[in-house]
Structure formats: structure tokens, C-alpha cells
Design a protein around this motif. Structure first.
Motif, PDB file in Angstrom:
ATOM      1  N   ALA A 220       0.811  -1.217   0.000  1.00 21.66           N
ATOM      2  CA  ALA A 220       0.000   0.000   0.000  1.00 21.66           C
ATOM      3  C   ALA A 220       0.846   1.269   0.000  1.00 21.66           C
ATOM      4  O   ALA A 220       0.406   2.316  -0.478  1.00 21.66           O
ATOM      5  N   ASP A 221       2.074   1.188   0.535  1.00 19.62           N
ATOM      6  CA  ASP A 221       2.950   2.359   0.556  1.00 19.62           C
ATOM      7  C   ASP A 221       3.747   2.531  -0.722  1.00 19.62           C
ATOM      8  O   ASP A 221       4.602   3.409  -0.829  1.00 19.62           O
ATOM      9  N   GLY A 222       3.493   1.686  -1.728  1.00 23.50           N
ATOM     10  CA  GLY A 222       4.145   1.816  -3.010  1.00 23.50           C
ATOM     11  C   GLY A 222       5.462   1.076  -3.138  1.00 23.50           C
ATOM     12  O   GLY A 222       6.094   1.121  -4.198  1.00 23.50           O
ATOM     13  N   LEU A 223       5.885   0.375  -2.098  1.00 23.99           N
ATOM     14  CA  LEU A 223       7.156  -0.331  -2.120  1.00 23.99           C
ATOM     15  C   LEU A 223       6.972  -1.800  -2.482  1.00 23.99           C
ATOM     16  O   LEU A 223       5.966  -2.423  -2.113  1.00 23.99           O
ATOM     17  N   VAL A 224       7.932  -2.344  -3.197  1.00 26.84           N
ATOM     18  CA  VAL A 224       8.031  -3.788  -3.411  1.00 26.84           C
ATOM     19  C   VAL A 224       8.954  -4.337  -2.336  1.00 26.84           C
ATOM     20  O   VAL A 224      10.026  -3.780  -2.084  1.00 26.84           O
ATOM     21  N   ARG A 225       8.548  -5.438  -1.698  1.00 31.79           N
ATOM     22  CA  ARG A 225       9.359  -6.009  -0.623  1.00 31.79           C
ATOM     23  C   ARG A 225       9.678  -7.476  -0.915  1.00 31.79           C
ATOM     24  O   ARG A 225       8.778  -8.283  -1.127  1.00 31.79           O
ATOM     25  N   HIS A 226      10.972  -7.792  -0.909  1.00 31.77           N
ATOM     26  CA  HIS A 226      11.478  -9.156  -1.019  1.00 31.77           C
ATOM     27  C   HIS A 226      12.083  -9.518   0.328  1.00 31.77           C
ATOM     28  O   HIS A 226      12.541  -8.639   1.074  1.00 31.77           O
ATOM     29  N   SER A 227      12.146 -10.800   0.650  1.00 30.24           N
ATOM     30  CA  SER A 227      12.623 -11.137   1.989  1.00 30.24           C
ATOM     31  C   SER A 227      13.319 -12.484   2.042  1.00 30.24           C
ATOM     32  O   SER A 227      13.099 -13.365   1.205  1.00 30.24           O
ATOM     33  N   LEU A 228      14.178 -12.602   3.051  1.00 29.55           N
ATOM     34  CA  LEU A 228      14.744 -13.873   3.495  1.00 29.55           C
ATOM     35  C   LEU A 228      14.356 -14.036   4.957  1.00 29.55           C
ATOM     36  O   LEU A 228      14.575 -13.135   5.768  1.00 29.55           O
ATOM     37  N   THR A 229      13.769 -15.197   5.292  1.00 25.82           N
ATOM     38  CA  THR A 229      13.281 -15.435   6.648  1.00 25.82           C
ATOM     39  C   THR A 229      13.975 -16.648   7.240  1.00 25.82           C
ATOM     40  O   THR A 229      14.063 -17.703   6.600  1.00 25.82           O
ATOM     41  N   ALA A 230      14.466 -16.484   8.474  1.00 24.48           N
ATOM     42  CA  ALA A 230      15.125 -17.577   9.182  1.00 24.48           C
ATOM     43  C   ALA A 230      14.083 -18.497   9.818  1.00 24.48           C
ATOM     44  O   ALA A 230      12.919 -18.102  10.010  1.00 24.48           O
ATOM     45  N   PRO A 231      14.467 -19.726  10.156  1.00 22.29           N
ATOM     46  CA  PRO A 231      13.521 -20.634  10.814  1.00 22.29           C
ATOM     47  C   PRO A 231      12.944 -20.068  12.109  1.00 22.29           C
ATOM     48  O   PRO A 231      11.820 -20.434  12.488  1.00 22.29           O
ATOM     49  N   ASP A 232      13.677 -19.177  12.804  1.00 26.77           N
ATOM     50  CA  ASP A 232      13.160 -18.611  14.056  1.00 26.77           C
ATOM     51  C   ASP A 232      12.296 -17.370  13.836  1.00 26.77           C
ATOM     52  O   ASP A 232      11.872 -16.724  14.793  1.00 26.77           O
ATOM     53  N   GLY A 233      12.044 -17.007  12.565  1.00 28.00           N
ATOM     54  CA  GLY A 233      11.146 -15.899  12.255  1.00 28.00           C
ATOM     55  C   GLY A 233      11.820 -14.576  11.968  1.00 28.00           C
ATOM     56  O   GLY A 233      11.167 -13.642  11.490  1.00 28.00           O
ATOM     57  N   ARG A 234      13.105 -14.444  12.262  1.00 29.37           N
ATOM     58  CA  ARG A 234      13.795 -13.200  11.918  1.00 29.37           C
ATOM     59  C   ARG A 234      13.816 -13.032  10.397  1.00 29.37           C
ATOM     60  O   ARG A 234      13.912 -14.006   9.662  1.00 29.37           O
ATOM     61  N   ARG A 235      13.751 -11.773   9.970  1.00 26.59           N
ATOM     62  CA  ARG A 235      13.589 -11.532   8.539  1.00 26.59           C
ATOM     63  C   ARG A 235      14.440 -10.344   8.092  1.00 26.59           C
ATOM     64  O   ARG A 235      14.453  -9.297   8.746  1.00 26.59           O
ATOM     65  N   VAL A 236      15.144 -10.511   6.974  1.00 27.72           N
ATOM     66  CA  VAL A 236      15.788  -9.397   6.297  1.00 27.72           C
ATOM     67  C   VAL A 236      14.956  -9.099   5.047  1.00 27.72           C
ATOM     68  O   VAL A 236      14.597 -10.000   4.291  1.00 27.72           O
ATOM     69  N   THR A 237      14.602  -7.825   4.900  1.00 27.65           N
ATOM     70  CA  THR A 237      13.747  -7.391   3.803  1.00 27.65           C
ATOM     71  C   THR A 237      14.502  -6.403   2.937  1.00 27.65           C
ATOM     72  O   THR A 237      15.115  -5.461   3.448  1.00 27.65           O
ATOM     73  N   LEU A 238      14.489  -6.626   1.651  1.00 29.52           N
ATOM     74  CA  LEU A 238      15.010  -5.654   0.690  1.00 29.52           C
ATOM     75  C   LEU A 238      13.818  -5.038  -0.026  1.00 29.52           C
ATOM     76  O   LEU A 238      13.012  -5.755  -0.619  1.00 29.52           O
ATOM     77  N   TRP A 239      13.693  -3.711   0.068  1.00 26.46           N
ATOM     78  CA  TRP A 239      12.575  -3.032  -0.570  1.00 26.46           C
ATOM     79  C   TRP A 239      13.077  -2.152  -1.719  1.00 26.46           C
ATOM     80  O   TRP A 239      14.223  -1.700  -1.722  1.00 26.46           O
ATOM     81  N   GLN A 240      12.212  -1.956  -2.708  1.00 22.30           N
ATOM     82  CA  GLN A 240      12.557  -1.090  -3.832  1.00 22.30           C
ATOM     83  C   GLN A 240      11.401  -0.160  -4.120  1.00 22.30           C
ATOM     84  O   GLN A 240      10.234  -0.543  -4.099  1.00 22.30           O
ATOM     85  N   GLY A 241      11.738   1.115  -4.364  1.00 22.94           N
ATOM     86  CA  GLY A 241      10.737   2.146  -4.530  1.00 22.94           C
ATOM     87  C   GLY A 241      10.316   2.369  -5.967  1.00 22.94           C
ATOM     88  O   GLY A 241      10.596   1.575  -6.867  1.00 22.94           O
ATOM     89  N   GLU A 242       9.632   3.482  -6.191  1.00 23.29           N
ATOM     90  CA  GLU A 242       9.111   3.837  -7.504  1.00 23.29           C
ATOM     91  C   GLU A 242      10.245   3.904  -8.520  1.00 23.29           C
ATOM     92  O   GLU A 242      11.324   4.434  -8.234  1.00 23.29           O
TER      93      GLU A 242
END
Length: 298
Positions: A220-242
Motif C-alpha cells: 500500500a505504501d508503493g514499495l516492493v518487498r522481497h525477503s529472506l526469513t530464518a527458521p526462528d522468524g527473523r527476517r531481512v527485507t530488501l525493498w525497492q521504490g518507484e
């Protein structure tokens, strides 16, 4: 502070427990760490940048077939920088030492694309890396200093991880509807529906990718979000804008010090865009284009 390295000066940034290192050559994001956890896999200081890690790609990302392209009716021929596949690859700044200005928590790197073989345009570029409480924000500008309109595109080549987890067990999520088909030279031949498993999330160790994507779902904020998630739920997200409407994802078992690494690469245009025209923007004289992406950890 800055210290010498084979990739030029190394710029060290810190905000609390968030640290980053930027390489002067290629304006590369060579390290990002939060609370002692690597989010960008580091590589030895005595080695050149491996696999284009973190490098800024301009005025085109990825490949140009045979280095040849049609510039609004004028045939151009770029230098071949990927001899194995006979392509011009990853733009004109990959091995450039940028000018640096920095504070403790941010760095601005500037470089000019000068008129040269196959690209007769003068483009000022800058990239600003700014640490945040949960990661890093990155802003790019391209300004046309030519007397006529100039075709430009931009990409960046960050690798991401969660460094205290076996990378094979990280779950990769890419919200893309469409993937590019490629030939033996890694050049587009068409498109097909992207694997739905990537949208749901797939174990990184179960995929091998060197794939371009488009039709990326924006939040909804206009960003695309890709992610890597660990088995314990921690997440690194790479976002890209307009403006970043394309993506390349590349997995490799040969990244220094890593059993498996993945690059998630925001791009404004796909491979061979100087020929297809996809994502290419023609900047008017003195026009500036600004683009944003970043990485967060939660």
C-alpha cells in the motif's frame, strides 16, 4: 572513518549497533550488520569485489547483446566487457573510484559517466547510503549534463543473508508475477509466469536462480518487498521504490566464505533494455532522476 583496501577507500558507518561498510570502487555496499548479525555477507578485505557484490550499475544494468544497441535510430557499439558471452555488462561505473563525502551515519558517493565508446552522454550520478535503526536506506540520482536527451537505466547488486543461519534454510520470497526466459548468453527471449512458490516463499537451498522478474507486487505504501526469513522468524527485507520495476535474483555457491549466497538486485530495466526499450528513461538536459531502495531487519 575511511581506510585503504583493494576496492579503494573503505567507508565505515555506524548508528548504535548498526554498521555498514561501503567500497569506493563501484560505490559497493560491502557489509551491513545489526547486533553482530551479517545482513550483507562480507568478503575478505584483500580481495576485489566478488560477483559484482553491492555495485551500482549505470547507465544500464545487466547485459547488452554484442554491445550493440539502437539509440533512437543511431547504431551504437559499446565495449565488450563480458567476453565469454560477448556482451557489454553492468554499465560503465563498475570499476570507477567514486568521490566520497561522509558523516558517521551516512555517505554520499559521486561519479560522472563521461562520453565514451558506444555511449556519447555525460551523466552525473550519486548514491547516498544512510543508516537507520533497522537497516539502511539508499538513494540514487542521475542527472543528464548532455546537450540532448540521454537514455539511462540503473540497477544495484546487493547480496543479502542472515549470517548466523545456514543460508540453505533461509526462506526466499519474491512477489513477482512474471519472469524472463533467457538464452545461453543470459539474454531475454521472452517472458513466462513466475513460479508461484517464490511468492509464497521457498527454501533457498532448494532453488538455483539467475533470473529476471517484473510485474512486481507493491504494498500500500508503493514499495516492493522481497525477503529472506530464518527458521526462528527473523527476517531481512530488501525493498525497492518507484521506478525500480524489475528485479534480478542470482544464487551462487562460490561467494567467498559462504556455502550459498543470493543477490536480490533492484533494477529500473531488465537485461538488454537498451535494445528492447523496457524501463529505459530518456532524461532531458539537466533533468534529474531519483530512485530509492533499502534493507531492513526484524
Amino acid at each position: 572513518m575511511s581506510t585503504a583496501s583493494p576496492t579503494g577507500a573503505r567507508i565505515d558507518l555506524q548508528l548504535g549497533d548498526v554498521t555498514a561498510q561501503i567500497a569506493q570502487v563501484g560505490a559497493s555496499l560491502r557489509s551491513l550488520r545489526i547486533g553482530g548479525v551479517d545482513l550483507v555477507p562480507p568478503y575478505p578485505l584483500d580481495q576485489p569485489t566478488p560477483a559484482c557484490s553491492g555495485v551500482v550499475l549505470a547507465p544500464w544494468p545487466n547485459r547488452v547483446r554484442d554491445g550493440e544497441w539502437d539509440d533512437d535510430g543511431t547504431a551504437r557499439a559499446l565495449a565488450i566487457t563480458e567476453p565469454k558471452l560477448n556482451n557489454a555488462s553492468h554499465g560503465l561505473l563498475r570499476f570507477t573510484a567514486y568521490e566520497i563525502a561522509q558523516t558517521e551515519t551516512a555517505a554520499v558517493l559521486r561519479a560522472t559517466i563521461v562520453p565514451q565508446t558506444g555511449y556519447p552522454y555525460l551523466i552525473d550520478t550519486a548514491v547516498t547510503y544512510t543508516l537507520t535503526a533497522d537497516g539502511i536506506d539508499v538513494a540514487h540520482t542521475l542527472t543528464n549534463r548532455s546537450a540532448e536527451s540521454a537514455p539511462v537505466a540503473l540497477g544495484t547488486h546487493p547480496f543479502v543473508t542472515i549470517g548466523d543461519v545456514d543460508p540453505h534454510d533461509l526462506v526466499l520470497r519474491i512477489p513477482a508475477e512474471t519472469a524472463f526466459s533467457t538464452d545461453e548468453r543470459m539474454l531475454p527471449t521472452g517472458t513466462h509466469p513466475a513460479d508461484a512458490a517464490l511468492r509464497a516463499g521457498v527454501r533457498l537451498g532448494d532453488v538455483v536462480l539467475d533470473t529476471g522478474f517484473t510485474d512486481l507486487a507493491r504494498d500500500a505504501d508503493g514499495l516492493v518487498r522481497h525477503s529472506l526469513t530464518a527458521p526462528d522468524g527473523r527476517r531481512v527485507t530488501l525493498w525497492q521504490g518507484e521506478g525500480f520495476d524489475y528485479l534480478q535474483v542470482y544464487t551462487t555457491p562460490t561467494y567467498p566464505g559462504q556455502t550459498l549466497a543470493v543477490a536480490i538486485e533492484p533494477m529500473t530495466a531488465p537485461a538488454d533494455a537498451l535494445n528492447s526499450g523496457l524501463g529505459i528513461r530518456r532524461l532531458a538536459p539537466d533533468e534529474t532522476w531519483t530512485l530509492h531502495w533499502g534493507i531492513t531487519f526484524s
